[in-house]
Design a protein around this motif. Structure first.
Motif, mmCIF file in Angstrom:
data_model
loop_
_atom_site.group_PDB
_atom_site.id
_atom_site.type_symbol
_atom_site.label_atom_id
_atom_site.label_comp_id
_atom_site.label_asym_id
_atom_site.label_seq_id
_atom_site.Cartn_x
_atom_site.Cartn_y
_atom_site.Cartn_z
ATOM 1 N N GLY A 48 0.793 -1.226 0.000
ATOM 2 C CA GLY A 48 0.000 0.000 0.000
ATOM 3 C C GLY A 48 0.821 1.271 0.000
ATOM 4 N N VAL A 49 2.107 1.168 -0.367
ATOM 5 C CA VAL A 49 2.966 2.354 -0.453
ATOM 6 C C VAL A 49 3.502 2.469 -1.871
ATOM 7 N N SER A 50 4.079 3.609 -2.210
ATOM 8 C CA SER A 50 4.573 3.834 -3.564
ATOM 9 C C SER A 50 5.800 2.966 -3.852
ATOM 10 N N PRO A 51 6.014 2.586 -5.130
ATOM 11 C CA PRO A 51 7.060 1.612 -5.484
ATOM 12 C C PRO A 51 8.473 2.015 -5.113
ATOM 13 N N GLU A 52 8.778 3.326 -5.146
ATOM 14 C CA GLU A 52 10.164 3.722 -4.841
ATOM 15 C C GLU A 52 10.540 3.420 -3.394
ATOM 16 N N LYS A 53 9.541 3.281 -2.525
ATOM 17 C CA LYS A 53 9.843 2.975 -1.120
ATOM 18 C C LYS A 53 10.444 1.575 -0.991
ATOM 19 N N GLY A 54 10.007 0.653 -1.857
ATOM 20 C CA GLY A 54 10.603 -0.676 -1.859
ATOM 21 C C GLY A 54 12.035 -0.644 -2.346
ATOM 22 N N SER A 225 -0.366 4.696 -13.608
ATOM 23 C CA SER A 225 -1.773 5.055 -13.435
ATOM 24 C C SER A 225 -2.189 5.050 -11.972
ATOM 25 N N PHE A 226 -1.431 4.335 -11.130
ATOM 26 C CA PHE A 226 -1.740 4.294 -9.696
ATOM 27 C C PHE A 226 -0.912 5.287 -8.886
ATOM 28 N N PHE A 227 0.392 5.367 -9.198
ATOM 29 C CA PHE A 227 1.299 6.138 -8.344
ATOM 30 C C PHE A 227 1.989 7.298 -9.050
ATOM 31 N N GLY A 228 1.817 7.412 -10.365
ATOM 32 C CA GLY A 228 2.530 8.447 -11.104
ATOM 33 C C GLY A 228 3.957 8.013 -11.383
ATOM 34 N N THR A 229 4.860 8.957 -11.548
ATOM 35 C CA THR A 229 6.257 8.634 -11.850
ATOM 36 C C THR A 229 6.992 8.140 -10.610
ATOM 37 N N ILE A 230 8.082 7.419 -10.845
ATOM 38 C CA ILE A 230 8.923 6.931 -9.753
ATOM 39 C C ILE A 230 10.098 7.889 -9.585
ATOM 40 N N PRO A 231 10.205 8.562 -8.432
ATOM 41 C CA PRO A 231 11.313 9.517 -8.219
ATOM 42 C C PRO A 231 12.668 8.822 -8.327
ATOM 43 N N ASN A 232 13.650 9.523 -8.847
ATOM 44 C CA ASN A 232 15.000 8.953 -8.945
ATOM 45 C C ASN A 232 15.956 9.649 -7.976
ATOM 46 N N ASN A 233 15.408 10.065 -6.831
ATOM 47 C CA ASN A 233 16.252 10.697 -5.811
ATOM 48 C C ASN A 233 15.747 10.329 -4.420
ATOM 49 N N PHE A 234 16.541 10.678 -3.431
ATOM 50 C CA PHE A 234 16.203 10.394 -2.046
ATOM 51 C C PHE A 234 15.789 11.694 -1.348
ATOM 52 N N LEU A 344 6.062 2.061 -16.150
ATOM 53 C CA LEU A 344 5.260 1.432 -17.203
ATOM 54 C C LEU A 344 4.896 -0.024 -16.881
ATOM 55 N N ILE A 345 5.440 -0.569 -15.781
ATOM 56 C CA ILE A 345 5.175 -1.970 -15.434
ATOM 57 C C ILE A 345 3.690 -2.152 -15.124
ATOM 58 N N PRO A 346 3.021 -3.123 -15.770
ATOM 59 C CA PRO A 346 1.593 -3.374 -15.498
ATOM 60 C C PRO A 346 1.387 -3.935 -14.090
ATOM 61 N N MET A 347 0.321 -3.518 -13.441
ATOM 62 C CA MET A 347 0.006 -4.018 -12.105
ATOM 63 C C MET A 347 -0.279 -5.523 -12.139
ATOM 64 N N SER A 348 -0.849 -6.008 -13.246
ATOM 65 C CA SER A 348 -1.145 -7.437 -13.368
ATOM 66 C C SER A 348 0.144 -8.259 -13.420
ATOM 67 N N CYS A 349 1.210 -7.674 -13.964
ATOM 68 C CA CYS A 349 2.509 -8.350 -13.993
ATOM 69 C C CYS A 349 3.062 -8.487 -12.574
ATOM 70 N N LEU A 350 2.975 -7.411 -11.782
ATOM 71 C CA LEU A 350 3.411 -7.465 -10.384
ATOM 72 C C LEU A 350 2.564 -8.457 -9.592
ATOM 73 N N ALA A 351 1.262 -8.512 -9.902
ATOM 74 C CA ALA A 351 0.362 -9.450 -9.215
ATOM 75 C C ALA A 351 0.797 -10.885 -9.491
ATOM 76 N N GLY A 352 1.162 -11.179 -10.737
ATOM 77 C CA GLY A 352 1.625 -12.522 -11.072
ATOM 78 C C GLY A 352 2.884 -12.900 -10.311
ATOM 79 N N ILE A 353 3.814 -11.948 -10.196
ATOM 80 C CA ILE A 353 5.054 -12.199 -9.447
ATOM 81 C C ILE A 353 4.748 -12.497 -7.984
ATOM 82 N N LEU A 354 3.850 -11.713 -7.395
ATOM 83 C CA LEU A 354 3.524 -11.891 -5.974
ATOM 84 C C LEU A 354 2.722 -13.161 -5.723
ATOM 85 N N ILE A 355 1.948 -13.605 -6.682
ATOM 86 C CA ILE A 355 1.236 -14.880 -6.526
ATOM 87 C C ILE A 355 2.241 -16.026 -6.442
#
Length: 555
Positions: A48-54, A225-234, A344-355
């Motif tokens: 439930g957090v934005s991807p750059e946090k991971g 479409s969910f989180f916008g762009t992924i920042p490339n800084n800290f 640009l990574i599809p959410m369904s692709c991430l869902a498949g990985i997590l399954i």
């Protein structure tokens, strides 16, 4: 303090670095960094957090855990086990609450290490660990159904049963393109190993599917479409702390600390078996604590040792903490220069990985095996499993620990009342100098259950590695539980991989039956199990005097 906190990295530096090994560590670190990329993004999104946090967590915490940790090969970062906890904390307390809980958890982990509790965390029964691990796997799977099927649901309920009611009510709105992408991702992730083991299937799936979706303009939700762009800084993040509400974060912090401590030490134990090493558990806890205190200020989430990524590191030749630091630097470079494409990574692709991750976490084989064991192990397993799935992981750990304490008292009570028949394996050797070179003997002098299993397994491994044939006497083992069987099986595997022959003597009928149920007989052939010590020593003399027979037995 010096005896408690001794990072492996500085020990390695003192002993000197081999150029060939350094090269292997760098290459392994790059591979593990590539493996970690899709997982770090997927774990963050599922939490439930934005991807750059991971990514930030894998970079900052991953570097610190390798630099300061007590394992030579441990890879730190976000893991699937934390998805449920992080999601719940963010939903209830927001990002500030997550930062505060993670920092408090880091402090607790440092305290655990300073109090030398690292050894204690390894003694939780297998039924408890499998119970909440399997429960977490089910919860992770349930959180991915929306993205896997492309269901148009604005807000997915947090309760397990309500979640599935909403899914079933929206089945007529399945996005078949999203479902197809999920299925293809799962197939690539699972079956790509038959083509190559160097590049992870999850990475291959993202590399193939993401440009396909972009070029063909397939209408499925993406990270952008969910989180916008992924920042490339800290960015340094300072939480807004309300001191009068600090008590609200104690329970989630304790859950993060316990789960993080258990998972990191389990990962370290597994990697020890793979490299024949020995980690420093209290140093590892302190390093995990430092990482979890520092990482949130950079925008990260809880981190711990990641078993799958650690195993990948070992398999690719990593043998020093340098590989873990290179893994973090690899992810940093990817985030700085390629992060813009990750949106640009599809959410369904991430869902498949997590399954696939959820399936691997489920440990269903261990789950089924424990169901064949004692009723108390079954009680702990099912209780922690159902509380994790239907209620709360914090409550599951609390109840599981209490039940484990009760189980410990029951086991000790059973042992004090139980007598082993005097005729079992009463033979003794008066003069050990008469034993041939290459033979060692180890006697287990009590029940082999979760409270003693780790200690006995470590001792058996240490003694076994110094000989060619090892006799394990088990005449005083009144009973053995699932944790004891699991640890003994792992130890025997390690010794057999080193071409060491194992002989057993003095198994009572109940223990022998457990061995057969747990398939330990697959590791130790029938003619290496004896009812008397004399027969075992005669076999050892025969094997050592005829090396060809020993080789045939090993094969």
């Amino acid at each position: 303090m010096n005896t408690i906190f001794k990072p492996k990295f500085f020990t390695v530096l003192k002993s000197g670095l081999d150029k060939k090994q350094l090269s292997n560590d760098v290459l392994s670190g790059i591979v593990v960094g590539i493996v970690a990329l899709p997982l770090a993004i997927a774990f963050a999104v599922a939490s439930g957090v934005s991807p750059e946090k991971g990514l930030i967590t894998a970079i900052v915490a991953g570097f610190l855990i390798s630099l300061l940790g007590g394992s030579r090969v441990q890879i730190g970062g976000p893991t699937g086990a934390f998805i449920v906890i992080v999601y719940g904390i963010v939903e209830k307390y927001g990002i500030d609450g997550l930062i505060i809980s993670t920092i408090l958890a880091g402090m607790l982990l440092i305290i655990f290490g300073l109090l030398k509790l690292g050894t204690l965390l390894k003694y939780f029964p297998l039924s408890l660990v499998v119970g909440f691990t399997s429960g977490i796997a089910i919860v992770i799977f349930s959180t991915q159904i929306k993205d896997a099927l492309g269901l148009p649901i604005d807000k997915v309920p947090s309760e397990f049963h309500e979640k599935w009611l909403v899914y079933f009510s929206n089945l007529d709105h399945i996005n078949w393109e999203a479902f197809t992408l999920t299925a293809i991702t799962i197939l690539i992730t699972v079956f790509s190993k038959k083509i190559t083991t160097k590049i992870p299937g999850s990475f291959i799936a993202i590399i193939l599917i993401t440009p396909l979706v972009y070029l063909l303009k397939i209408d499925v939700p993406t990270i952008e479409s969910f989180f916008g762009t992924i920042p490339n800084n800290f960015q340094i993040t300072i939480p807004d702390i309300h001191w009068n509400q600090l008590q609200n974060y104690v329970a989630p912090a304790m859950t993060i600390a316990l789960l993080g401590g258990i998972e990191s030490l389990l990962s370290a134990v597994v990697s020890d078996g793979m490299i024949g090493g020995k980690h420093r558990s209290n140093t590892e806890l302190i390093a995990q604590g430092i990482a979890n205190i520092i990482t949130p200020f950079f925008g990260g989430i809880p981190a711990t040792g990641a078993i799958a990524r650690t195993a990948t590191n070992v398999k690719n030749g990593g043998r020093t903490p340098i590989s873990g630091m290179v893994h973090a630097m690899t992810l940093l470079l990817i985030m700085l220069f390629l992060g813009q494409w990750a949106k640009l990574i599809p959410m369904s692709c991430l869902a498949g990985i997590l399954i696939v991750v959820a399936y691997n976490m489920s440990e269903w084989r261990s789950f089924v095996s424990i169901l064949k064991g004692s009723y108390f192990d079954i009680l702990i397993l099912l209780t922690t499993f159902f509380i994790t799935v239907f209620f709360d992981l914090t409550l599951a750990i609390e109840v599981g620990v209490v039940l484990s304490a009760i189980l410990f008292m029951k086991r000790m009570a059973d042992f004090s009342e139980k007598r082993i028949d005097d005729f079992i394996d009463t033979d003794v050797i008066e003069n050990y100098s008469e034993l041939p070179a290459g033979l060692n003997i180890y006697e287990i002098s009590g029940p082999l259950f979760f409270a003693s299993a780790r200690r006995y397994s470590e001792a058996i491994e240490e003694i076994g590695l110094k000989c060619e044939v090892l006799i394990i006497r088990m005449r005083h083992v009144s009973f053995i539980d699932q944790t004891g069987l699991h640890n003994l099986k792992d130890t025997i595997k390690i010794l057999k991989n080193k071409n060491i022959t194992i002989l057993l003597s003095g198994l009572n009928p109940q223990v022998k039956t457990k061995f057969e149920k747990y398939q330990l007989n697959d590791l130790i052939q029938e003619d290496h199990i004896f009812d008397s010590f004399n027969k075992a020593t005669q076999k050892a003399f025969e094997l050592l005097s005829h090396p060809s027979k020993k080789e045939n037995n090993q094969s």
